[in-house]
Scaffold this motif. Structure first.
Motif, short mmCIF file in Angstrom:
data_model
loop_
_atom_site.label_atom_id
_atom_site.label_comp_id
_atom_site.label_asym_id
_atom_site.label_seq_id
_atom_site.Cartn_x
_atom_site.Cartn_y
_atom_site.Cartn_z
N PHE A 12 -9.57 -0.82 4.99
CA PHE A 12 -8.61 -0.46 5.97
C PHE A 12 -8.27 0.87 6.03
CE2 PHE A 12 -4.16 -0.84 7.31
CZ PHE A 12 -4.29 -1.12 8.73
N PHE A 13 -8.01 1.50 4.48
CA PHE A 13 -7.39 2.73 4.73
C PHE A 13 -8.51 3.94 4.90
CE2 PHE A 13 -3.73 0.72 3.60
CZ PHE A 13 -2.68 1.41 4.37
N ILE A 14 -9.81 3.41 4.64
CA ILE A 14 -10.78 4.43 5.03
C ILE A 14 -11.18 4.30 6.57
CG2 ILE A 14 -13.41 4.77 4.66
CD1 ILE A 14 -12.73 3.79 1.62
N TRP A 15 -10.89 3.31 6.99
CA TRP A 15 -11.03 2.93 8.65
C TRP A 15 -10.12 3.92 9.25
CZ3 TRP A 15 -7.46 0.62 11.88
CH2 TRP A 15 -8.02 0.56 13.13
N ILE A 16 -8.81 3.82 8.92
CA ILE A 16 -7.75 4.76 9.60
C ILE A 16 -7.97 6.18 9.37
CG2 ILE A 16 -5.25 5.32 9.42
CD1 ILE A 16 -4.41 2.59 8.69
N ASN A 17 -8.42 6.62 8.23
CA ASN A 17 -8.39 7.97 7.83
C ASN A 17 -9.86 8.57 8.79
OD1 ASN A 17 -8.89 10.28 6.76
ND2 ASN A 17 -9.13 9.81 4.79
N GLN A 75 -2.49 -5.59 2.52
CA GLN A 75 -2.08 -5.77 1.23
C GLN A 75 -1.32 -4.36 0.55
OE1 GLN A 75 -0.45 -8.13 -0.71
NE2 GLN A 75 -2.14 -9.33 -0.21
N GLU A 76 -2.42 -3.33 0.92
CA GLU A 76 -2.13 -1.78 0.44
C GLU A 76 -0.87 -1.27 0.83
OE1 GLU A 76 -4.82 -3.16 2.06
OE2 GLU A 76 -6.72 -2.66 0.73
N GLU A 77 -0.50 -1.67 1.87
CA GLU A 77 0.82 -0.99 2.44
C GLU A 77 1.93 -1.69 1.56
OE1 GLU A 77 1.77 -1.89 6.50
OE2 GLU A 77 4.07 -2.05 6.20
N CYS A 78 2.00 -3.12 1.16
CA CYS A 78 2.92 -3.74 0.52
C CYS A 78 2.88 -3.08 -0.82
CB CYS A 78 2.63 -5.31 0.55
SG CYS A 78 2.63 -5.95 2.00
N GLN A 79 1.81 -2.88 -1.52
CA GLN A 79 1.82 -2.42 -2.86
C GLN A 79 2.31 -1.05 -2.89
OE1 GLN A 79 -2.50 -2.86 -3.92
NE2 GLN A 79 -2.03 -5.13 -4.17
N ASN A 90 0.12 2.80 -4.52
CA ASN A 90 -1.23 1.97 -4.28
C ASN A 90 -2.28 3.40 -4.05
OD1 ASN A 90 -3.79 1.45 -2.01
ND2 ASN A 90 -3.18 -0.44 -3.26
N HIS A 91 -3.35 3.31 -4.98
CA HIS A 91 -4.17 4.63 -4.77
C HIS A 91 -4.90 4.84 -3.44
CE1 HIS A 91 -7.06 1.56 -6.33
NE2 HIS A 91 -7.99 2.68 -5.75
N LYS A 92 -5.06 3.79 -3.00
CA LYS A 92 -5.83 3.83 -1.55
C LYS A 92 -5.02 4.39 -0.36
CE LYS A 92 -8.97 -0.13 -2.32
NZ LYS A 92 -9.15 -1.50 -2.24
#
Ligand SMILES: [Zn+2]
Length: 476
Positions: free
Chosen positions: A90-95, A232-236, A242-244
């Protein structure tokens, strides 16, 4: 011009007012931009002897007429990034998505937003809530004739820079209004298009900046659009880091800003995104939160208590592997909600009926005891969605005095033909037919203006545009 010249008569095998039971062989009478009456065949003959069904503007055989559908979460700006690299995390996709769009010029954004708006109209949707990076979504809605709530996106996670970030947004907003084309300025003046603020997410907008956006939307009677608890990464990241998400922020923010924000007092409080927003007084009645996939039971109690609204986007959540939002619990808590497709970068199409069909199947599969009906799903796309935007006094149902935002679908059974149509139980169950049958949009009206006629998009200068040419524009 006589009074009758302003009158249009629409008829259908089934009229679905949504706020009242379906009407077989119903008639809807429009006067200028509003609905004048919604009646059955006998009432029509008795109450309107001066009007004739023969003067109706449409063939009524095998048709369903209902309020124009409402899509509660789109990013029309990104329509030409179709299913962009959705195999990435997800966070690679947004980037990658952001970096790709950063290469675009104004015309690229306009072409992209326009192709999305045209697909929206051709699927029977009359109104969208859109978060727009550039504001071109509003321009595209105005070109197409659609209604919408468009949030100009807001970013800024550094508390020390919140005031600057807010002033920059206000400047962007004022410039946007000043530079809007004549069609858009007229639509804004007539409240057909509402421009609002869209703080992106709790991990890209710090609490004091979000507070300024909230105060502005409340003062302007506007709906605030945001993404909340999508991954899930946003919540963490909100709870403890969260490192991602850190890597994403380090990639898109000015050098050193992500590290600086690590030390700010609002970070690492062990809270969920919803609890974090609540703690800072940012869960509000005028907030429409997209996704809410990772909302806990306690979160949903807060959302219900604060009357925050939700846009459920099951296909995008699924495509991006973010999980399944707890729709059954949201409904148990009586949270006001509707559905959104999200952008074409993460959704198969912008057809909100397809989104509702997917939602119906998905939630039935994971929770056999929870089964919303086809009628429930259509409610989420009409009156339920209008309530989330605080527009239920104007749109979302067919009632005298409401705006004439109307979709007319032709019922199709191409393989089995007329005999099947006449015997199928679907002909007795218009909501089932609409959600599960094969239907084609015939006509679409926004405020009484016909923007799709016989399946062809009408430009606002009345030049018909074939569905095929829209498809070419999308693919090209
Ligand atoms: Zn989104």
């Amino acid at each position: 011009m006589s009074r009758e010249d302003n009158i249009k008569i629409l008829q259908a095998s089934w009229v679905l007012p949504i706020s009242s039971p379906p009407i077989a062989n119903g008639v809807v009478i429009l006067e200028q931009d509003k609905i004048k009456a919604v009646v059955g065949p006998e009432q029509f003959a008795e109450q309107y002897p001066q009007l004739s069904r023969a003067s109706a503007t449409n063939d009524h055989d095998a048709t369903i007429l209902l309020p124009g559908l409402i899509n509660l979460h789109t990013h029309l700006d990104y329509s030409n990034l179709y299913l962009f690299d959705t195999d990435s995390e997800f966070f690679i996709w947004i980037n990658k998505l952001i970096k790709s769009a950063w290469q675009w010029n104004e015309d690229d954004f306009r072409n992209s937003a326009l192709s999305g708006a045209r697909q929206i109209a051709l699927s029977g949707t009359t109104c969208v809530a859109d978060s727009s990076y550039t504001g071109n979504a509003a321009w595209a809605l105005a070109q197409t004739g659609l209604r919408g709530v468009v949030g100009l996106e807001l970013f800024g996670i550094d508390e020390d820079e919140a005031e600057n970030a807010w002033q920059n947004w206000l400047t962007k907003y004022k410039n946007f209004l000043a530079n809007a084309c004549a069609k858009l300025q007229k639509d804004i003046a007539e409240k057909r298009i509402l421009i609002t603020c869209a703080p992106h997410t709790p991990y890209t907008v710090c609490p004091s900046l979000w507070q300024k956006a909230l105060a502005w939307t409340q003062a302007n009677g506007a709906t605030l659009l945001a993404h909340i608890a999508e991954s899930q990464e946003e919540c963490q990241w909100i709870a403890k880091g969260n490192h991602k998400v850190d890597a994403f922020l380090a990639s898109v923010l000015p050098k050193g800003q992500a590290e600086k924000v690590e030390k700010q007092s609002w970070r690492h409080q062990g809270l969920t995104p919803v609890a974090h927003l609540y703690k800072h007084g940012l869960l509000s009645e005028n907030t429409l939160a997209a996704h809410m996939v990772h909302a806990t039971d306690a979160d949903l109690s807060l959302v219900a208590q604060q009357k925050t609204k939700v846009a459920h986007c099951p296909r995008s959540n699924s495509r991006l592997r973010n999980g399944i939002a707890p729709l059954n619990k949201m409904l148990d808590c009586r949270i006001s909600l509707g559905l959104g497709t999200d952008s074409l970068a993460s959704s198969d199409d912008l057809n909100i009926l397809n989104e509702a069909r997917f939602a119906w199947n998905l939630h039935r599969a994971i929770n056999p005891s929870f089964s919303p009906s086809a009628e429930d799903e259509i409610y989420f796309l009409t009156l339920g969605a209008a309530q989330t935007l605080n527009l239920a006094d104007k749109i979302g149902s067919l009632e005298a005095g409401k705006l004439a935002d109307i979709a007319l679908f032709k019922l199709c059974h191409p393989e089995e033909g007329e005999a099947r149509r006449r015997t199928s139980h679907f002909t007795e169950e218009p909501y089932d037919q609409l959600l599960f049958g094969q239907n084609q949009l015939q006509d679409l009206y926004v405020a009484g203006e016909k923007i799709v006629c016989n399946g062809l998009l009408q430009s606002r200068s009345d030049q018909p545009l074939a569905a095929d040419s829209v498809q070419n524009l999308v693919c090209g």
